[in-house]
Design an enzyme around this catalytic site. Structure first.
Site, mmCIF file in Angstrom:
data_model
loop_
_atom_site.group_PDB
_atom_site.id
_atom_site.type_symbol
_atom_site.label_atom_id
_atom_site.label_comp_id
_atom_site.label_asym_id
_atom_site.label_seq_id
_atom_site.Cartn_x
_atom_site.Cartn_y
_atom_site.Cartn_z
ATOM 1 N N GLY A 31 1.121 -1.564 -0.206
ATOM 2 C CA GLY A 31 -0.260 -0.196 0.032
ATOM 3 C C GLY A 31 1.266 1.741 -0.078
ATOM 4 C CG LEU A 33 -1.181 1.842 -3.558
ATOM 5 C CD1 LEU A 33 -2.150 1.191 -4.151
ATOM 6 C CD2 LEU A 33 0.121 1.051 -4.042
ATOM 7 N N GLY A 36 5.374 3.252 -9.345
ATOM 8 C CA GLY A 36 6.337 2.097 -9.226
ATOM 9 C C GLY A 36 4.649 1.771 -9.404
ATOM 10 C CG HIS A 37 2.986 0.541 -5.025
ATOM 11 N ND1 HIS A 37 3.405 1.871 -4.550
ATOM 12 C CD2 HIS A 37 3.294 -0.907 -4.743
ATOM 13 C CE1 HIS A 37 3.576 0.757 -3.519
ATOM 14 N NE2 HIS A 37 4.242 -0.012 -3.590
ATOM 15 C CD GLN A 61 7.022 -7.619 3.975
ATOM 16 O OE1 GLN A 61 6.372 -8.745 3.327
ATOM 17 N NE2 GLN A 61 7.957 -7.147 3.120
ATOM 18 N N GLY A 148 7.888 -5.360 -8.753
ATOM 19 C CA GLY A 148 9.614 -4.782 -9.661
ATOM 20 C C GLY A 148 10.465 -4.890 -9.208
ATOM 21 C CG ASP A 151 11.645 -3.914 -3.504
ATOM 22 O OD1 ASP A 151 11.975 -3.963 -2.299
ATOM 23 O OD2 ASP A 151 11.048 -3.453 -4.191
HETATM 24 P P1 AMP Z 1 5.828 -2.936 -1.673
HETATM 25 O O1 AMP Z 1 4.569 -2.095 -1.705
HETATM 26 O O2 AMP Z 1 7.240 -1.789 -1.323
HETATM 27 O O3 AMP Z 1 6.157 -3.856 -1.238
HETATM 28 O O4 AMP Z 1 5.762 -3.040 -3.409
HETATM 29 C C1 AMP Z 1 5.345 -3.606 -3.742
HETATM 30 C C2 AMP Z 1 5.894 -4.401 -5.215
HETATM 31 O O5 AMP Z 1 5.862 -2.807 -6.201
HETATM 32 C C3 AMP Z 1 6.961 -4.531 -5.554
HETATM 33 O O6 AMP Z 1 6.823 -5.624 -6.486
HETATM 34 C C4 AMP Z 1 7.957 -3.207 -5.644
HETATM 35 O O7 AMP Z 1 9.090 -4.315 -5.774
HETATM 36 C C5 AMP Z 1 7.499 -2.347 -6.864
HETATM 37 N N1 AMP Z 1 7.434 -1.051 -6.706
HETATM 38 C C6 AMP Z 1 8.387 -0.201 -5.938
HETATM 39 N N2 AMP Z 1 8.517 0.804 -5.649
HETATM 40 C C7 AMP Z 1 8.671 0.576 -7.142
HETATM 41 C C8 AMP Z 1 9.354 1.292 -8.349
HETATM 42 N N3 AMP Z 1 9.797 2.860 -8.105
HETATM 43 N N4 AMP Z 1 8.956 0.250 -9.694
HETATM 44 C C9 AMP Z 1 9.146 -0.121 -9.807
HETATM 45 N N5 AMP Z 1 8.101 -1.204 -9.095
HETATM 46 C C10 AMP Z 1 8.417 -0.443 -7.758
#
Ligand code: AMP
Length: 283
Positions: A31, A33, A36-37, A61, A148, A151
């Site tokens: 969340g 968001l 990137g998300h 985690q 993404g 990570d």
């Molecule tokens: P998170 O909410 O941080 O767990 O991220 C959820 C998904 O969004 C994961 O697969 C991340 O790698 C991806 N993500 C987060 N930041 C970015 C970004 N700047 N560009 C592309 N994907 C992203």
């Protein structure tokens, strides 16, 4: 857009979707968001009949002393954004829904792939990630799941888990979305004050310069690492967790650069620990 809070609810929808022989694209998130998300959501929309997004700040985690409690949350805003992307289902379970009091089962990818880089300073982090992602995969039963490259280690670990445990799911890795000055978008960027926000661009700047250095012929990991460390240290309060150069597929250390390599950094800038990486093809 349908919001589901229980496993039974989303499962019932999944059953109906499967019966209609429609494909499911799944985007797991924590969340808060950002674009990137949303880039993952857009790709999932393009490639599937139905898109499911999960929002779950997964406690397993996070390590002791990490930011589980203070992790930024704004569900109403998230729902607006997902609605604007015409997402079909959002799965937003409570912690109790995902981990009941008697919960005892964990999925652990062993070896260097989870021990190095983020695994070394965040003990148990990837065990939490692979456990929750396995659970979500079993609940949502997607055809494709979107992650993404931001990570990069997480993608490598999930790909390994999917191979080892025979999940019938395609893992789609999507490029890093960045701010104009290069900073990789992250929910944790919201912790930065304006000075830190400006200084945080040093991570991506160092990576882009290192890539240039390699394109200009530099081949020794040691030399490139030193260059990145010196660059990041121009921000005097930056605390480097790691600067590593590894094989992009296996994440094994490389000394002399060859083939597809990944340069990955983790640096504390003020409160947040920020991560970034870049892939370079070395000819
Ligand atoms: P998170 O909410 O941080 O767990 O991220 C959820 C998904 O969004 C994961 O697969 C991340 O790698 C991806 N993500 C987060 N930041 C970015 C970004 N700047 N560009 C592309 N994907 C992203």
């Amino acid at each position: 857009m349908k919001i589901c809070n229980t496993i039974d609810e989303i499962r019932n929808h999944v059953k109906i979707i499967k019966k209609a022989d429609k494909s499911i694209g799944f985007v797991p998130t924590m969340g808060y968001l950002h674009d990137g998300h949303l880039s993952l959501v857009k790709k999932a929309k393009e490639e599937n009949d139905i898109v499911v997004v999960s929002i779950f700040v997964n406690p397993t985690q996070f390590g002791a002393g990490e930011d589980l409690e203070s992790y930024p949350r704004d569900l109403d805003r998230d729902f607006q954004l997902l609605k604007s992307q015409r997402v079909d289902f959002v799965f937003v379970p409570s912690v109790d829904e995902m981990y009941n009091k008697a919960y005892k089962t964990y999925v652990d990818v062993e070896g260097q792939i989870t021990k190095k880089l983020c695994g070394s300073s965040r003990k148990g982090h990837f065990r939490g990630v692979t456990t929750v992602v396995s659970k979500l995969f079993n609940i949502v039963a997607p055809n494709r799941a979107y992650f993404g490259q931001k990570d990069a280690q997480q993608v490598a670990v999930i790909e390994k888990m999917v191979r080892d445990l025979n999940f019938d799911i395609d893992i789609i890795s999507c490029p890093i979305v960045r701010e104009e000055d290069g900073l990789a978008l992250s929910s944790r960027n919201s912790y930065l004050n304006s000075k830190e926000r400006e200084d945080a661009a040093i991570l991506s700047k160092s990576l882009f310069l290192a890539k240039k250095m390699i394109e200009n012929g530099a081949k020794e990991a040691k030399e490139i690492k030193k260059f990145i460390i010196d660059n990041i240290n121009t921000v005097d309060y930056a605390k480097i967790d790691y600067v590593e150069i590894v094989d992009a597929k296996t994440l094994e250390d490389v000394n002399t650069l060859q083939g597809d390599i990944l340069i990955a950094v983790a640096v504390k800038i003020g409160k947040p620990r920020l991560i970034d990486n870049i892939k370079v093809e070395v000819k």
